[in-house]
Design a protein around this motif. Structure first.
Motif, mmCIF file in Angstrom:
data_model
loop_
_atom_site.group_PDB
_atom_site.id
_atom_site.type_symbol
_atom_site.label_atom_id
_atom_site.label_comp_id
_atom_site.label_asym_id
_atom_site.label_seq_id
_atom_site.Cartn_x
_atom_site.Cartn_y
_atom_site.Cartn_z
ATOM 1 N N GLU A 130 -13.388 -1.791 10.958
ATOM 2 C CA GLU A 130 -12.371 -0.834 10.495
ATOM 3 C C GLU A 130 -10.967 -1.350 10.827
ATOM 4 O OE1 GLU A 130 -12.790 1.891 8.742
ATOM 5 O OE2 GLU A 130 -14.985 1.775 8.705
ATOM 6 N N ILE A 131 -10.018 -0.854 10.039
ATOM 7 C CA ILE A 131 -8.626 -1.246 10.278
ATOM 8 C C ILE A 131 -8.150 -0.754 11.647
ATOM 9 C CG2 ILE A 131 -7.552 0.810 9.271
ATOM 10 C CD1 ILE A 131 -6.421 -2.844 8.784
ATOM 11 N N ARG A 182 2.778 0.261 13.972
ATOM 12 C CA ARG A 182 2.042 0.132 12.728
ATOM 13 C C ARG A 182 1.985 -1.346 12.341
ATOM 14 N NH1 ARG A 182 6.499 3.580 9.386
ATOM 15 N NH2 ARG A 182 8.311 2.217 9.772
ATOM 16 N N LEU A 183 0.979 -1.659 11.538
ATOM 17 C CA LEU A 183 0.767 -3.046 11.089
ATOM 18 C C LEU A 183 1.316 -3.168 9.684
ATOM 19 C CD1 LEU A 183 -2.863 -3.630 12.436
ATOM 20 C CD2 LEU A 183 -0.675 -4.192 13.515
ATOM 21 N N VAL A 184 2.137 -4.226 9.502
ATOM 22 C CA VAL A 184 2.861 -4.397 8.238
ATOM 23 C C VAL A 184 2.680 -5.831 7.767
ATOM 24 C CG1 VAL A 184 5.114 -4.267 7.107
ATOM 25 C CG2 VAL A 184 4.535 -2.652 8.910
ATOM 26 N N SER A 185 2.436 -5.967 6.460
ATOM 27 C CA SER A 185 2.400 -7.302 5.834
ATOM 28 C C SER A 185 3.792 -7.608 5.324
ATOM 29 C CB SER A 185 1.384 -7.319 4.686
ATOM 30 O OG SER A 185 1.440 -8.558 4.015
ATOM 31 N N PRO A 186 4.404 -8.749 5.726
ATOM 32 C CA PRO A 186 5.804 -8.989 5.360
ATOM 33 C C PRO A 186 6.024 -9.302 3.887
ATOM 34 C CG PRO A 186 4.938 -10.840 6.596
ATOM 35 C CD PRO A 186 3.859 -9.809 6.598
ATOM 36 N N MET A 187 5.256 -10.135 3.273
ATOM 37 C CA MET A 187 5.517 -10.606 1.899
ATOM 38 C C MET A 187 4.245 -10.480 1.076
ATOM 39 S SD MET A 187 8.697 -11.473 1.783
ATOM 40 C CE MET A 187 8.764 -12.402 0.269
ATOM 41 N N TYR A 240 -0.173 -0.928 6.599
ATOM 42 C CA TYR A 240 -1.579 -0.553 6.745
ATOM 43 C C TYR A 240 -1.645 0.597 7.781
ATOM 44 C CZ TYR A 240 -2.159 -5.064 4.471
ATOM 45 O OH TYR A 240 -2.070 -6.132 3.615
ATOM 46 N N GLU A 241 -1.691 1.812 7.262
ATOM 47 C CA GLU A 241 -1.710 2.963 8.133
ATOM 48 C C GLU A 241 -3.100 3.153 8.705
ATOM 49 O OE1 GLU A 241 0.761 4.648 9.095
ATOM 50 O OE2 GLU A 241 2.353 4.201 7.643
ATOM 51 N N VAL A 242 -3.153 3.503 9.990
ATOM 52 C CA VAL A 242 -4.451 3.694 10.625
ATOM 53 C C VAL A 242 -5.115 4.958 10.098
ATOM 54 C CG1 VAL A 242 -3.490 4.975 12.572
ATOM 55 C CG2 VAL A 242 -5.630 3.726 12.854
ATOM 56 N N GLU A 243 -4.312 5.939 9.694
ATOM 57 C CA GLU A 243 -4.902 7.166 9.185
ATOM 58 C C GLU A 243 -5.578 6.949 7.836
ATOM 59 O OE1 GLU A 243 -1.859 6.877 10.241
ATOM 60 O OE2 GLU A 243 -1.639 8.154 12.019
ATOM 61 N N ALA A 244 -5.141 5.897 7.082
ATOM 62 C CA ALA A 244 -5.733 5.646 5.759
ATOM 63 C C ALA A 244 -7.165 5.119 5.866
ATOM 64 C CB ALA A 244 -4.868 4.664 4.975
#
Length: 513
Positions: free
Chosen positions: A431-432, A468-473, A478-482
Motif C-alpha cells: 500500500e501507498i 506528503r509524498l510528491v512527484s516533481p515532474m 500521492y495522498e495517503v487517504e487516497a
C-alpha cells in the motif's frame, strides 16, 4: 421613671396635659414633663417649643403662668414707676408678637348638600339666618371692633357670614392665592409686587427659610378706602421700588378677607382697620414660634409713611438676620466642603476599586494564560510521547525490502526534508501508506534494534502524517487517504519528494489543484 419623676405624683390635669403632649410629639415622659413644667403645663406652648427647637419664651411662659395660677385677691398694689421703667427698657417684648399660623382646608372637600325636601322645609329659616348674618356683617364692616368685643356671640356669625354668604367658592390655599392675584390684576392692571402664589403658611415657611421679611397685605373689597390705598400707596413707585429692592429682602403675600384663609389671617393678626399690612420676620430668641409680627400698618397711609414703617421694622431686625445668614453661610460652606471631601474620597475609592479590579483581572488573565500554556505543553508532550510510541509500534509491521528474486519490485527514491536520499524497493502489492510509514519511522529503522521494541499502539491516539509524498515532474501528490498500491500509483519506479504539511504548502497545493 428616670430622674426621680413619678407620674403618680402628678395631678389629673397635669397627667392629661402629659398624655396630650406625648400623643402629639412622641417624646419620652421624663423629657416631656421637664418641658411641660417650663411651659407651665401649657400644651400648646410646649408643642411649639418642641417642633421649633428653640429656647423658652419668657412672655408666653409668664402668660401661661398667669392663666394657670390660682386666682389672686381683687385688691392689688402696682408700682407705676417700675412698670414704666420696664416698658422703656424692654420695648421689643411689647412690640413683637408671635406670627400665628392658620388652619386651612383643602378646596377638594365635597360640599354637603341636604336633601331637597329638607332644603325646602328649612328655606324660611335659612333666609332669616342670612338676613341676620348680613346685618352682623354690615355692622362688622362699619365698626371693626365689634367682632372683637362680641367674639363669643357675634364673632362666629360674622365669620360664618364672611365665609359662606359672599358666594365665593372655597378653594385650597394655592388656588385661593392664584385667584387673589388674578382678581388683583383684573382690578388694578398689574402685579409689580410679585405676590406669592401659595398659602399663608407656606409664605411663612419661605420667609423663615430664606430669612426675608414677609409683607402680608389684606384687602377688603367692600371698604371705601381700599381702591385709593392700593393705587396711591401700595402700587406707588416708591413702595414698589422699596419692596422689590433685593437689599431689603421683602416678599409679599396678599389675601382677600372674603376668602376663609385671609379672614383667619386677619383675625390672627388682630386686624381692626382696613386696609391692613403687617411685616413678619424671623426673630430668633424672641418668639417661640420663630416668626414674629414686627410691624402693623393699618388704615390709609401715604407711601412715605408706609415705607418708613417697613424700613424701621427691617432695620431693627437686620442685625440678627445678618448674623443668622452668616451662620447659615458658614454651615453651608462647611457642608459644601464636607460634600466635596466626601465626593473626592468617593472618587478616590472608585479609582482604587477600579485599579484593584484591573489588577485582579490582569492576574486572573495571567493565571489563565499560564494554565493554558501548561495545558498546551502537557498536551504537546503527551502527543510527542504517543507519536513516539506509535512509531515504535508501527515500525514493527513495516515489511522488509524484497529480495532479488522478486522481479516486479518497485524501486522508489525518496528525498527527505533534511536533503538525505533514501532508495528502497517495495513489493508491488504494498500500500501507498507503506511509503509514508517508512518515512515516518525512518529514524527507528536506522537503529538495528528498532523493530525489537515490542511496543503497543497507544490507546485513543489517532495518528496523522505531517508530510506528503510528491512527484516533481510532473507534479503529482500521492495522498495517503487516497489509498492504492505502490505499483498502481507509481509504476515500476519513481523519484518522490517528502514535503512537510503546513499552511503555506496547503495554500500552494490548493492553487496548483
Amino acid at each position: 421613671m428616670s430622674s426621680g419623676i413619678d407620674i403618680a405624683q402628678l395631678s389629673d390635669s397635669e397627667r392629661s396635659a402629659l398624655e396630650t403632649y406625648s400623643a402629639v410629639t412622641g417624646q419620652e415622659p421624663a423629657e416631656a414633663i421637664e418641658l411641660l413644667r417650663r411651659s407651665q403645663w401649657n400644651v400648646q406652648i410646649a408643642v411649639s417649643k418642641f417642633f421649633d427647637g428653640e429656647g423658652p419664651d419668657p412672655v408666653e411662659e409668664a402668660r401661661a403662668a398667669l392663666e394657670n395660677s390660682p386666682p389672686q385677691p381683687a385688691r392689688q398694689t402696682q408700682n407705676l414707676m417700675t412698670d414704666d421703667l420696664t416698658a422703656q427698657l424692654s420695648p421689643a417684648a411689647r412690640a413683637v408678637d408671635p406670627a400665628p399660623r392658620v388652619v386651612t382646608q383643602s378646596g377638594n372637600q365635597p360640599t354637603y348638600r341636604p336633601p331637597l325636601l329638607l332644603a325646602l322645609l328649612f328655606t324660611p329659616f335659612n333666609l332669616l339666618y342670612r338676613l341676620l348674618c348680613g346685618s352682623f356683617r354690615l355692622f362688622g364692616a362699619l365698626f371693626p371692633f365689634l367682632p372683637r368685643l362680641f367674639q363669643s356671640t357675634a364673632g362666629s356669625a360674622l365669620q360664618g357670614s364672611r365665609r359662606n354668604t359672599n358666594g365665593r367658592r372655597a378653594l385650597g390655599p394655592q388656588d385661593t392665592a392664584a385667584r387673589f392675584i388674578r382678581e388683583f390684576e383684573e382690578e388694578y392692571g398689574t402685579n409689580p409686587l410679585g405676590f406669592l402664589e401659595n398659602g399663608y403658611n407656606m409664605a411663612l415657611e419661605k420667609a423663615h427659610k430664606d430669612l426675608k421679611v414677609l409683607l402680608v397685605v389684606l384687602i377688603a373689597p367692600e371698604h371705601d378706602n381700599t381702591n385709593g390705598w392700593v393705587r396711591d400707596t401700595l402700587l406707588s413707585r416708591e413702595v414698589v421700588e422699596f419692596v422689590n429692592d433685593p437689599q431689603n429682602g421683602v416678599i409679599v403675600w396678599g389675601g382677600n378677607i372674603q376668602d376663609s384663609e385671609a379672614y383667619q389671617v386677619s383675625n390672627s393678626l388682630r386686624c381692626t382697620k382696613f386696609p391692613f399690612a403687617a411685616a413678619i420676620v424671623h426673630t430668633p430668641g424672641v418668639s417661640s414660634t420663630a416668626m414674629s409680627v414686627v410691624s402693623r400698618i393699618a388704615g390709609t397711609t401715604s407711601p412715605a409713611e408706609f415705607i418708613e414703617k417697613l424700613r424701621s421694622a427691617i432695620s431693627q431686625n437686620r442685625e440678627p438676620l445678618d448674623r443668622l445668614r452668616s451662620t447659615r453661610a458658614e454651615q453651608q460652606a462647611s457642608r459644601s466642603l464636607r460634600q466635596e471631601q466626601d465626593s473626592a474620597y468617593e472618587r478616590s475609592l472608585a479609582i482604587d476599586r477600579e485599579r484593584a479590579r484591573q489588577r485582579r483581572e490582569a492576574e486572573a488573565a495571567q493565571q489563565r494564560e499560564a494554565q493554558e500554556a501548561a495545558e498546551r505543553e502537557a498536551a504537546e508532550e503527551k502527543r510527542r510521547q504517543d507519536l513516539q510510541q506509535w512509531k515504535q509500534w508501527r515500525v514493527q509491521s513495516i515489511a522488509d525490502e524484497p529480495g532479488p528474486d522478486v522481479k516486479d519490485a518497485v524501486r522508489v527514491s525518496l528525498r527527505l526534508p533534511t536533503g538525505e536520499r533514501v532508495i528502497r524497493k517495495f513489493a508491488p502489492d504494498a500500500e501507498i501508506e507503506e511509503l509514508y510509514a517508512l518515512v515516518e519511522c525512518y529514524n527507528l529503522l536506522q537503529d538495528a534494534q528498532g523493530k525489537a521494541t515490542g511496543a503497543e499502539k497507544p490507546a485513543g491516539f489517532e495518528h496523522q502524517y505531517g508530510f506528503r509524498l510528491v512527484s516533481p515532474m510532473p507534479r503529482v501528490v500521492y495522498e495517503v487517504e487516497a489509498g492504492g498500491t505502490v505499483r498502481d500509483k507509481i509504476g515500476r519506479g519513481g523519484n518522490l519528494l517528502v514535503e512537510p504539511i503546513d499552511d503555506g504548502s496547503d495554500e500552494e497545493g490548493e492553487d496548483d489543484s
